[in-house]
Design a protein around this motif. Structure first.
Motif, PDB file in Angstrom:
ATOM      1  N   SER A 124     -12.916 -39.099  22.922  1.00 12.22           N
ATOM      2  CA  SER A 124     -13.515 -39.786  24.063  1.00 12.22           C
ATOM      3  C   SER A 124     -13.540 -41.293  23.806  1.00 12.22           C
ATOM      4  CB  SER A 124     -14.935 -39.266  24.300  1.00 12.22           C
ATOM      5  OG  SER A 124     -15.736 -39.447  23.145  1.00 12.22           O
ATOM      6  N   GLU A 125     -13.597 -42.071  24.872  1.00  8.03           N
ATOM      7  CA  GLU A 125     -13.506 -43.523  24.759  1.00  8.03           C
ATOM      8  C   GLU A 125     -14.604 -44.080  23.860  1.00  8.03           C
ATOM      9  OE1 GLU A 125     -12.018 -46.641  27.936  1.00  8.03           O
ATOM     10  OE2 GLU A 125     -14.120 -46.135  28.315  1.00  8.03           O
ATOM     11  N   LEU A 126     -14.171 -44.848  22.834  1.00  8.17           N
ATOM     12  CA  LEU A 126     -15.055 -45.447  21.833  1.00  8.17           C
ATOM     13  C   LEU A 126     -15.883 -44.417  21.074  1.00  8.17           C
ATOM     14  CD1 LEU A 126     -16.323 -48.654  23.700  1.00  8.17           C
ATOM     15  CD2 LEU A 126     -14.489 -48.494  21.994  1.00  8.17           C
ATOM     16  N   GLY A 127     -15.516 -43.135  21.193  1.00 10.21           N
ATOM     17  CA  GLY A 127     -16.256 -42.085  20.492  1.00 10.21           C
ATOM     18  C   GLY A 127     -17.643 -41.834  21.050  1.00 10.21           C
ATOM     19  N   LEU A 128     -17.870 -42.175  22.306  1.00  8.28           N
ATOM     20  CA  LEU A 128     -19.232 -42.178  22.846  1.00  8.28           C
ATOM     21  C   LEU A 128     -19.673 -40.845  23.434  1.00  8.28           C
ATOM     22  CD1 LEU A 128     -19.145 -45.646  24.657  1.00  8.28           C
ATOM     23  CD2 LEU A 128     -20.323 -45.087  22.522  1.00  8.28           C
ATOM     24  N   TRP A 129     -18.736 -39.942  23.739  1.00  7.21           N
ATOM     25  CA  TRP A 129     -19.081 -38.810  24.594  1.00  7.21           C
ATOM     26  C   TRP A 129     -18.792 -37.476  23.923  1.00  7.21           C
ATOM     27  CZ3 TRP A 129     -21.776 -41.316  27.896  1.00  7.21           C
ATOM     28  CH2 TRP A 129     -21.409 -42.623  28.258  1.00  7.21           C
TER      29      TRP A 129
END
Length: 463
Positions: A124-129
């Motif tokens: 997930s984007e930037l590891g955020l989700w």
């Protein structure tokens, strides 16, 4: 012709060291399987076909392979970790940074152990989700392609569960190894703070992030952890009689585990009792202050990584833009405090002493994994609520910096795997792996999702 697709990392490395198979053949088998399968799953961002075969040939050319614990083993690297010659995607084109000139230290260690990097897996984007998708693809769970493989290391988990690779690198800032492991029926160890070099983003998510691996067996998890930690792989021995505390208490008020996850903890407790351990109730005290600390740190980590990488917030997905804006606000107003994180770490370590326990057993998830969908197009609030409703149990142990592992223990009524989490005090990685090994011995799990690996005759390693 038999293929080595579906074999474990341990089996492959042993076969290559003995000369039963070449690293080149093993890598070619796995590249063929990825080509036949990954269009449905979207586990990989990029596959290094020709480069991987060339690197496998170099392994085969070495005269002495005895010192390589991962000799010829195909492996995937999570796309937020530098692989020389590839961009570092960080979950989307909007978060992508330049082509890396050198490998990250953990990638260097994997190569040094004889592993061959097949490509980088989606996150997930930037590891955020806690789900994995972007504008180009939705990563799907091999157990049920209508469900997510988890996040942020969703691509890594999908790849191992489908047999695309026997072992995959991942990292975990608030559950990004353990959540996908639980979704996809894998072993996922988050090492304790400092066990392996991190060097992610601005400051390792304020010290919360750690590198690890996702595997289908405990033996492979031991090898992978040892390589990343720069230590010799040890033979696991069954642990002595332990005191195991069990808890269903959720870190998030109002979020409770569903029936299958409660049943998984009860089943795990019975298995551990069968193995000779003492089982007792032991509930951590998750205060509202801990929740605010975790939320503020999660928000700020995205903002700090964006600034460190020199990215434009406007290039991100709507959910991530909102997240970063809130993180910048939290930083400006002083809501991200090392003292808060240290206080929870101290309380967590004291928890084991106060309750006289060696290991804590909790659910891995609270609910079935969410649908595999374009979550990147949904609101920040929708993503937040989905994440905390299904995966609240991982984050406290990142804040505490304690080792934690997820282990499969059966299936839900809907057919998806169900898992539990084991947490230990500092330095207990091998103890946790030893307990996981007892689970595997007493109640073995399916190493791959049903129907995977596809169209692959039985591996020579398993005959």
């Amino acid at each position: 012709m038999p293929t080595w697709v579906g074999a474990t990392a341990k089996q492959i490395a042993r076969g290559v060291r003995r000369g039963d198979v070449s690293a080149t053949q093993v890598v070619a088998d796995h590249l063929d399987h990825i080509g036949q399968t990954d269009a449905d799953l979207a586990a990989f961002r990029m596959v290094r076909g020709g480069e991987a075969l060339a690197e496998a040939e170099k392994v085969d050319e070495q005269e002495d392979l005895a010192h390589l614990p991962l000799a010829g083993v195909p492996i995937a690297v999570k796309e937020n970790t530098a692989v020389a010659g590839l961009p570092t995607w960080n979950g989307s084109a909007g978060a992508r940074t330049a082509v890396a000139e050198a490998d990250h230290e953990v990638v260097r260690r994997l190569r040094g152990a004889g592993a061959v990097i097949l490509g980088v897996t989606r996150m997930s984007e930037l590891g955020l989700w806690g789900v994995t998708d972007d504008q180009t693809a939705v990563t799907r769970n091999p157990w049920d392609q209508a469900r997510t493989a988890g996040g942020s290391s969703g691509g890594a988990a999908a790849a191992v569960a489908a047999g695309l690779v026997p072992i995959a690198h991942a990292n975990d800032g608030l559950g990004s190894i353990r959540i996908p492991a639980a979704c996809c029926g894998l072993v996922g160890l988050k090492p304790g703070r400092g066990a392996a070099p991190c060097q992610l983003g601005a400051d390792d998510w304020f010290g919360l992030a750690e590198h690890g691996v996702l595997t289908s067996t405990v033996a492979d998890a031991v090898i992978g952890f040892s390589v990343l930690a720069g230590r010799r792989a040890e033979k696991l021995m069954p642990p002595d009689r332990l005191r195991v505390g069990t808890s269903l208490r959720s870190p998030i008020r109002g979020v409770q585990p569903d029936g299958p996850n409660r049943d998984a903890v009860a089943a795990a407790g019975r298995l551990l009792a069968t193995a000779g351990h003492d089982i007792m109730a032991a509930d951590p005290v998750y205060s509202s202050a801990l929740g605010l600390t975790g939320l503020a740190t999660w928000l700020a980590a995205g903002a700090a990584d964006l600034h460190d990488a020199g990215l434009d917030r406007r290039s991100l997905q709507p959910r991530s833009r909102r997240h970063v804006a809130l993180g910048q606000w939290a930083l400006r107003h002083g809501y991200v405090r090392e003292a808060d994180r240290t206080a929870w770490r101290d309380r967590s370590i004291q928890f084991f002493t106060d309750h006289s326990i060696d290991v804590l057993l909790t659910p891995a998830l609270a609910a079935t994994p969410p649908e595999a969908a374009a979550w990147s197009r949904r609101s920040w609030r929708s993503n937040l609520l989905s994440n905390i409703r299904y995966a609240p149990y991982a984050a406290p142990w990142n804040i505490a910096g304690l080792p934690a592992i997820v282990v499969p223990v059966g299936r839900r009524p809907d057919g998806l795997p169900v898992a539990v989490q084991l947490v230990g005090p500092p330095g207990s990685e091998l103890l946790l792996l030893g307990v996981a090994g007892q689970f595997e011995m007493i109640a073995p799990w399916s190493r791959h999702a049903p129907g995977f690996p596809r169209s692959c005759p039985q591996s020579p390693a398993s005959t």
